[in-house]
Scaffold this motif. Structure first.
Motif, short mmCIF file in Angstrom:
data_model
loop_
_atom_site.label_atom_id
_atom_site.label_comp_id
_atom_site.label_asym_id
_atom_site.label_seq_id
_atom_site.Cartn_x
_atom_site.Cartn_y
_atom_site.Cartn_z
N VAL A 75 17.09 -14.23 -13.00
CA VAL A 75 17.12 -15.12 -11.84
C VAL A 75 15.80 -15.09 -11.06
O VAL A 75 15.59 -15.93 -10.19
N SER A 76 14.93 -14.12 -11.35
CA SER A 76 13.70 -13.98 -10.58
C SER A 76 12.44 -14.29 -11.36
O SER A 76 11.36 -14.43 -10.76
N LEU A 77 12.53 -14.39 -12.69
CA LEU A 77 11.32 -14.52 -13.51
C LEU A 77 10.56 -15.81 -13.19
O LEU A 77 9.37 -15.78 -12.83
N TRP A 78 11.22 -16.95 -13.34
CA TRP A 78 10.53 -18.22 -13.10
C TRP A 78 10.15 -18.40 -11.64
O TRP A 78 9.04 -18.90 -11.35
N PRO A 79 10.99 -18.03 -10.68
CA PRO A 79 10.52 -18.09 -9.29
C PRO A 79 9.28 -17.23 -9.04
O PRO A 79 8.41 -17.63 -8.25
N ALA A 80 9.19 -16.08 -9.70
CA ALA A 80 8.00 -15.24 -9.53
C ALA A 80 6.76 -15.94 -10.05
O ALA A 80 5.69 -15.91 -9.40
N ILE A 81 6.87 -16.59 -11.19
CA ILE A 81 5.72 -17.31 -11.75
C ILE A 81 5.35 -18.49 -10.86
O ILE A 81 4.17 -18.72 -10.55
#
Length: 244
Positions: free
Chosen positions: A33-39
């Motif tokens: 749930v955090s990978l793409w928001p982090a990028i």
């Protein structure tokens, strides 16, 4: 609750009884749930840093120092705070909603009736998982922010790639990375602790779950910002900026 859950996690890790599978499942969920928001959040941050620093550096004739200022800012401040926003928004809300839903469905009381400690079965694995995932996300934020800043500086502002890399390597150090990772661990733990606490205290049906999620996100991010201020002051006292 936090102290008890932390003590349980440490004791079970030492004795080999820690529910590793549950922690891995939660860790993978937090990553998903955090990978793409982090990028997506780190690339604009790197671009903004490059534009702002490049403008100032160009005015004073120090374009070659763009890598140093950008690297230090990203590693010690931007990456930890971005990680706090990510784990507080995505991870913290997920924890609070999950535990809140279990609480209003009386699953937590059912666990206690069966002699299962919810702090041992549910809270401790989430504390450990978030404390491990947060540093990994901070490394990703550092990587993407620096790459995007480097691209803007080299392609859009005329900074020589070699000068950018040299200034970055001269000022940024392993100490900066360790400070970032340490902050991320603290932020991940704090967010998970607050989210678990709010989730287990949910009451009043679905509205209570929504209130718990909202409180967990707001309090988690606010706590991380305040803690970051204190940690930054301690860092400046004991680890001064290295100029060469």
């Amino acid at each position: 609750m936090t102290t008890r859950s932390s003590a349980i996690a440490v004791a079970e890790i030492v004795t080999g009884r820690f529910p590793l599978r549950e922690s891995l499942v939660q860790g993978w969920f937090f990553v998903s749930v955090s990978l793409w928001p982090a990028i997506l959040i780190s690339i604009p941050m790197g671009v903004v840093i490059a534009v702002q620093i490049g403008s100032v550096a160009s005015n004073v004739g120090t374009n070659s120092m763009a890598g140093a200022v950008g690297g230090m800012g990203v590693m010690q401040q931007i990456a930890p705070l971005a990680t706090a926003l990510l784990v507080g928004g995505a991870g913290g809300s997920a924890i609070a909603s999950d535990l809140g839903a279990r609480t209003i469905r009386d699953e937590i009381d059912a666990l206690r009736t069966m002699g299962i400690d919810p702090h041992q079965r549910l809270v401790a694995p989430r504390l450990v998982a978030m404390s491990v995932v947060a540093p990994a996300l901070s490394v990703l934020v550092i990587l993407m922010s620096i790459l995007s800043s480097f691209a803007v500086a080299a392609l859009g502002q005329g900074v020589a790639p070699g000068s950018y890399r040299l200034s970055f390597g001269s000022f940024a150090s392993i100490t900066d990375l360790l400070i970032c990772l340490g902050k991320a661990v603290v932020f991940g733990f704090v967010v998970a602790a607050i989210a678990c606490h709010r989730g287990l205290e949910a009451k009043g049906g679905p509205k209570g779950v929504a209130d718990s999620v909202n409180a967990a996100v707001v309090l988690g991010i606010l706590a991380c910002v305040v803690i970051n201020l204190a940690l930054t002051q301690l860092t400046m006292m004991f680890v001064p900026i290295r100029f060469l």
